[in-house]
Scaffold this motif. Sequence first.
Motif, PDB file in Angstrom:
ATOM      1  N   PRO A  10       0.841  -1.204   0.000  1.00  0.00           N
ATOM      2  CA  PRO A  10       0.000   0.000   0.000  1.00  0.00           C
ATOM      3  C   PRO A  10       0.874   1.251   0.000  1.00  0.00           C
ATOM      4  O   PRO A  10       1.879   1.308   0.721  1.00  0.00           O
ATOM      5  N   ILE A  69      -7.596  -3.405  -0.669  1.00  0.00           N
ATOM      6  CA  ILE A  69      -7.825  -4.845  -0.611  1.00  0.00           C
ATOM      7  C   ILE A  69      -9.198  -5.117   0.001  1.00  0.00           C
ATOM      8  O   ILE A  69      -9.535  -4.572   1.048  1.00  0.00           O
ATOM      9  N   LYS A  70      -9.961  -5.941  -0.685  1.00  0.00           N
ATOM     10  CA  LYS A  70     -11.259  -6.383  -0.147  1.00  0.00           C
ATOM     11  C   LYS A  70     -11.049  -7.711   0.581  1.00  0.00           C
ATOM     12  O   LYS A  70     -11.473  -7.891   1.709  1.00  0.00           O
ATOM     13  N   GLU A  71     -10.393  -8.629  -0.066  1.00  0.00           N
ATOM     14  CA  GLU A  71     -10.084  -9.922   0.559  1.00  0.00           C
ATOM     15  C   GLU A  71      -8.979 -10.618  -0.223  1.00  0.00           C
ATOM     16  O   GLU A  71      -8.887 -10.482  -1.439  1.00  0.00           O
ATOM     17  N   MET A  72      -8.159 -11.333   0.511  1.00  0.00           N
ATOM     18  CA  MET A  72      -7.137 -12.166  -0.123  1.00  0.00           C
ATOM     19  C   MET A  72      -7.342 -13.606   0.291  1.00  0.00           C
ATOM     20  O   MET A  72      -7.591 -13.882   1.466  1.00  0.00           O
ATOM     21  N   ASN A  73      -7.203 -14.513  -0.662  1.00  0.00           N
ATOM     22  CA  ASN A  73      -7.211 -15.934  -0.338  1.00  0.00           C
ATOM     23  C   ASN A  73      -5.981 -16.551  -0.988  1.00  0.00           C
ATOM     24  O   ASN A  73      -5.932 -16.710  -2.218  1.00  0.00           O
ATOM     25  N   ILE A 108      -6.366 -12.213  -4.983  1.00  0.00           N
ATOM     26  CA  ILE A 108      -6.398 -10.954  -4.244  1.00  0.00           C
ATOM     27  C   ILE A 108      -7.532 -10.141  -4.856  1.00  0.00           C
ATOM     28  O   ILE A 108      -7.467  -9.808  -6.049  1.00  0.00           O
TER      29      ILE A 108
END
Lengths: 62, 62
Positions: free
Chosen positions: B26, B47-51, B57
Motif C-alpha cells: 500500500p 484490498i477487499k479480501e485475499m485468499n 487478491i
Amino acid sequence: MCEANAYLVKEGREELVLEDISILRPEKDELYLQNIFGEQKRIKARIKEMNLIDHRIVLEQG
Amino acid sequence: MCEANAYLVKEGREELVLEDISILRPEKDELYLQNIFGEQKRIKARIKEMNLIDHRIVLEQG
C-alpha cells in the motif's frame, strides 16, 4: 503450500502474529486473519508489505 | 509457485488487474503491485479480501 506468515513491526522488530495464513480481510480499522488450521485473529494493524514468494505479510500498527 | 492474481471488483464483476503477483505494498491511496516477471502496476484501490490458497487478491475501488 502457499500460505504466508504475518509479522507485526513493533519498535523496529518483527513479532510473529499468525502462521500459515490463507485468508486476510480488512475490516474497518482491523485486519481479519485466518490460517489453514482454522485459527482466526483480528488485529488493529494495516499491511505494510506482502511478499508472497517469501511467504511474508508485514503489518504495522494502524 | 505461490504468487496470486489480483482482481478489481467493478460494477459487481471481477476484472483481472495483474497475474502472478509476488509483491503488494500500500502506498498512500494506491496499491503497488509487482509480479514475478517484474511487471509493476499502481492502482487506486484497496484490498477487499485475499485468499492465498486460491491465489486470489480481490480489490475494490478506494
